[in-house]
Design a protein around this motif. Structure first.
Motif, PDB file in Angstrom:
ATOM      1  N   PRO A 194      13.227 -15.669  -5.254  1.00  0.00           N
ATOM      2  CA  PRO A 194      14.302 -15.942  -4.355  1.00  0.00           C
ATOM      3  C   PRO A 194      14.124 -16.994  -3.269  1.00  0.00           C
ATOM      4  N   THR A 195      12.646 -17.271  -2.935  1.00  0.00           N
ATOM      5  CA  THR A 195      12.518 -18.459  -2.076  1.00  0.00           C
ATOM      6  C   THR A 195      13.018 -19.599  -2.501  1.00  0.00           C
ATOM      7  N   ILE A 196      13.121 -19.773  -3.700  1.00  0.00           N
ATOM      8  CA  ILE A 196      13.828 -21.094  -4.310  1.00  0.00           C
ATOM      9  C   ILE A 196      15.009 -21.338  -3.501  1.00  0.00           C
ATOM     10  N   LEU A 197      15.912 -20.539  -2.925  1.00  0.00           N
ATOM     11  CA  LEU A 197      17.210 -20.736  -2.439  1.00  0.00           C
ATOM     12  C   LEU A 197      16.847 -21.559  -1.043  1.00  0.00           C
ATOM     13  N   THR A 198      15.755 -21.151  -0.379  1.00  0.00           N
ATOM     14  CA  THR A 198      15.513 -22.221   1.001  1.00  0.00           C
ATOM     15  C   THR A 198      14.696 -23.359   0.585  1.00  0.00           C
ATOM     16  N   ALA A 199      13.848 -23.268  -0.684  1.00  0.00           N
ATOM     17  CA  ALA A 199      13.339 -24.431  -0.928  1.00  0.00           C
ATOM     18  C   ALA A 199      14.111 -25.604  -1.363  1.00  0.00           C
ATOM     19  N   VAL A 200      15.190 -24.956  -1.895  1.00  0.00           N
ATOM     20  CA  VAL A 200      16.223 -26.387  -2.659  1.00  0.00           C
ATOM     21  C   VAL A 200      17.574 -25.732  -2.322  1.00  0.00           C
ATOM     22  N   SER A 201      18.422 -25.963  -1.395  1.00  0.00           N
ATOM     23  CA  SER A 201      19.691 -25.844  -1.203  1.00  0.00           C
ATOM     24  C   SER A 201      20.682 -26.402  -1.934  1.00  0.00           C
ATOM     25  N   ALA A 202      21.677 -25.765  -2.244  1.00  0.00           N
ATOM     26  CA  ALA A 202      22.777 -26.183  -2.919  1.00  0.00           C
ATOM     27  C   ALA A 202      23.178 -27.319  -2.859  1.00  0.00           C
ATOM     28  N   GLU A 203      23.277 -27.896  -1.445  1.00  0.00           N
ATOM     29  CA  GLU A 203      23.706 -29.243  -1.321  1.00  0.00           C
ATOM     30  C   GLU A 203      22.595 -30.179  -1.733  1.00  0.00           C
ATOM     31  N   ARG A 204      21.247 -29.805  -1.468  1.00  0.00           N
ATOM     32  CA  ARG A 204      20.279 -30.903  -1.687  1.00  0.00           C
ATOM     33  C   ARG A 204      19.941 -30.858  -3.212  1.00  0.00           C
ATOM     34  N   LEU A 205      20.411 -29.754  -3.849  1.00  0.00           N
ATOM     35  CA  LEU A 205      20.104 -29.715  -5.397  1.00  0.00           C
ATOM     36  C   LEU A 205      21.091 -30.733  -6.156  1.00  0.00           C
ATOM     37  N   HIS A 206      22.184 -30.678  -5.901  1.00  0.00           N
ATOM     38  CA  HIS A 206      23.267 -31.549  -6.401  1.00  0.00           C
ATOM     39  C   HIS A 206      22.788 -33.081  -6.029  1.00  0.00           C
ATOM     40  N   GLU A 207      22.395 -33.311  -4.715  1.00  0.00           N
ATOM     41  CA  GLU A 207      22.148 -34.670  -4.150  1.00  0.00           C
ATOM     42  C   GLU A 207      20.892 -35.232  -4.957  1.00  0.00           C
ATOM     43  N   VAL A 208      19.879 -34.568  -4.974  1.00  0.00           N
ATOM     44  CA  VAL A 208      18.582 -35.020  -5.691  1.00  0.00           C
ATOM     45  C   VAL A 208      18.889 -35.179  -7.188  1.00  0.00           C
ATOM     46  N   ALA A 209      19.561 -34.258  -7.706  1.00  0.00           N
ATOM     47  CA  ALA A 209      19.709 -34.234  -9.251  1.00  0.00           C
ATOM     48  C   ALA A 209      20.466 -35.463  -9.511  1.00  0.00           C
ATOM     49  N   ALA A 210      21.510 -35.861  -8.687  1.00  0.00           N
ATOM     50  CA  ALA A 210      22.326 -36.950  -9.155  1.00  0.00           C
ATOM     51  C   ALA A 210      21.320 -38.329  -8.975  1.00  0.00           C
ATOM     52  N   VAL A 211      20.577 -38.364  -7.868  1.00  0.00           N
ATOM     53  CA  VAL A 211      19.671 -39.375  -7.734  1.00  0.00           C
ATOM     54  C   VAL A 211      18.787 -39.384  -8.979  1.00  0.00           C
ATOM     55  N   LEU A 212      18.183 -38.266  -9.375  1.00  0.00           N
ATOM     56  CA  LEU A 212      17.235 -38.548 -10.630  1.00  0.00           C
ATOM     57  C   LEU A 212      17.810 -38.869 -11.842  1.00  0.00           C
ATOM     58  N   ARG A 213      19.074 -38.553 -12.148  1.00  0.00           N
ATOM     59  CA  ARG A 213      19.987 -38.974 -13.437  1.00  0.00           C
ATOM     60  C   ARG A 213      20.313 -40.229 -13.441  1.00  0.00           C
ATOM     61  N   LYS A 214      20.516 -40.952 -11.935  1.00  0.00           N
ATOM     62  CA  LYS A 214      20.933 -42.381 -11.842  1.00  0.00           C
ATOM     63  C   LYS A 214      19.804 -43.090 -12.146  1.00  0.00           C
ATOM     64  N   GLU A 215      18.705 -42.841 -11.688  1.00  0.00           N
ATOM     65  CA  GLU A 215      17.395 -43.324 -11.873  1.00  0.00           C
ATOM     66  C   GLU A 215      16.924 -43.689 -13.225  1.00  0.00           C
ATOM     67  N   GLU A 216      17.081 -42.386 -14.078  1.00  0.00           N
ATOM     68  CA  GLU A 216      16.781 -42.418 -15.421  1.00  0.00           C
ATOM     69  C   GLU A 216      17.754 -43.261 -16.417  1.00  0.00           C
ATOM     70  N   GLU A 217      18.984 -43.186 -15.892  1.00  0.00           N
ATOM     71  CA  GLU A 217      19.941 -44.200 -16.562  1.00  0.00           C
ATOM     72  C   GLU A 217      19.805 -45.665 -16.146  1.00  0.00           C
ATOM     73  N   ASN A 218      19.471 -46.131 -15.039  1.00  0.00           N
ATOM     74  CA  ASN A 218      18.954 -47.327 -14.474  1.00  0.00           C
ATOM     75  C   ASN A 218      17.664 -47.648 -15.548  1.00  0.00           C
ATOM     76  N   GLY A 219      16.789 -46.840 -15.607  1.00  0.00           N
ATOM     77  CA  GLY A 219      15.600 -47.039 -16.352  1.00  0.00           C
ATOM     78  C   GLY A 219      16.034 -47.429 -18.007  1.00  0.00           C
ATOM     79  N   GLU A 220      16.756 -46.649 -18.480  1.00  0.00           N
ATOM     80  CA  GLU A 220      17.121 -46.742 -19.976  1.00  0.00           C
ATOM     81  C   GLU A 220      17.737 -48.151 -20.044  1.00  0.00           C
ATOM     82  N   GLU A 221      18.882 -48.458 -19.207  1.00  0.00           N
ATOM     83  CA  GLU A 221      19.326 -49.848 -19.063  1.00  0.00           C
ATOM     84  C   GLU A 221      18.370 -50.811 -19.141  1.00  0.00           C
TER      85      GLU A 221
END
Length: 228
Positions: A194-221
């Protein structure tokens, strides 16, 4: 001042006091129960020690600019620096948490960050079925499938040795705990704590995941443009 405990503590208690403080500063978390081979879940003596001497440890760590907190519902203690931040190094593709004096830095590569996010998402999916210990049990195979297929954080499965290194980093910070097998084996079983709840907050989870997905898409393009 709660330092009266230090002057009256036995040698054994002082040693445990030092051990607990060092664990908090190096691993961030101390959990209520731990897995032991052949025994399953057992009470963590360091958690029990912290429960008894919370104020003394909290006051001591505050002198080092660390704030000791506890999550009684989920069963863990953790430390935070009052001015910590998640930073992103674009040039080297890494994320890291740093405190005010730039010490105790935890650096994660892009792939390691993606694995951490996948674990957080897996934990969220398991919330309704969690027991009293609040641990989510899963296998390496599940994480590898989720990180690429379901969550689309990475374009391909990471190298197994690279994956193992990432998992060991997270285990060293009490985010996960291995139960059976090795992290480079698909059938390896482990618990997401359950420590993962403070390691990655819900807000930070979606924010960083979106950044990673965008970087991967840009890399593929960029690769498609080069090929064209």
């Amino acid at each position: 001042m709660k330092f009266d405990f230090l002057s009256s503590a036995s040698d054994k208690e002082l040693q445990q006091f030092k051990s607990v403080c060092n664990q908090l500063l190096s691993r961030t978390y101390i959990v209520r129960t731990i897995y032991q081979p052949g025994k399953g879940r057992v009470d963590n003596p360091d958690y029990l020690f912290l429960s008894r001497h919370y104020e003394a440890v909290q006051e001591y760590l505050s002198l080092l600019d660390w704030d000791l907190r506890r999550d009684e519902l989920n069963g863990y203690f953790y430390v935070l620096n009052t001015d910590w931040a998640l930073r992103h190094d674009d040039a080297n593709g890494i994320y890291y948490v740093v405190n005010t004096d730039d010490a105790n830095r935890c650096i994660l590569s892009k792939r390691e960050t993606a694995i951490l996010l996948a674990l957080r998402m897996l934990y969220d999916e398991s919330l309704e079925g969690l027991g009293l210990e609040k641990d989510a049990l899963c296998t390496v195979r599940e994480v590898l499938e989720k990180v690429v297929t379901d969550y689309a954080i990475l374009p391909a499965k990471p190298n197994m040795e690279e994956f193992k290194r990432a998992m060991l980093i997270l285990e060293n910070h009490s985010i996960i705990q291995r139960i059976e097998g090795k992290y480079n084996q698909p059938d390896c079983r482990f618990a997401i704590l359950p420590t993962i709840l403070t390691a990655v907050s819900a807000e930070r989870l979606h924010e960083v995941a979106a950044v990673l997905r965008k970087e991967e898409e840009n890399g593929e393009e960029a690769e498609e443009d080069t090929a064209g």
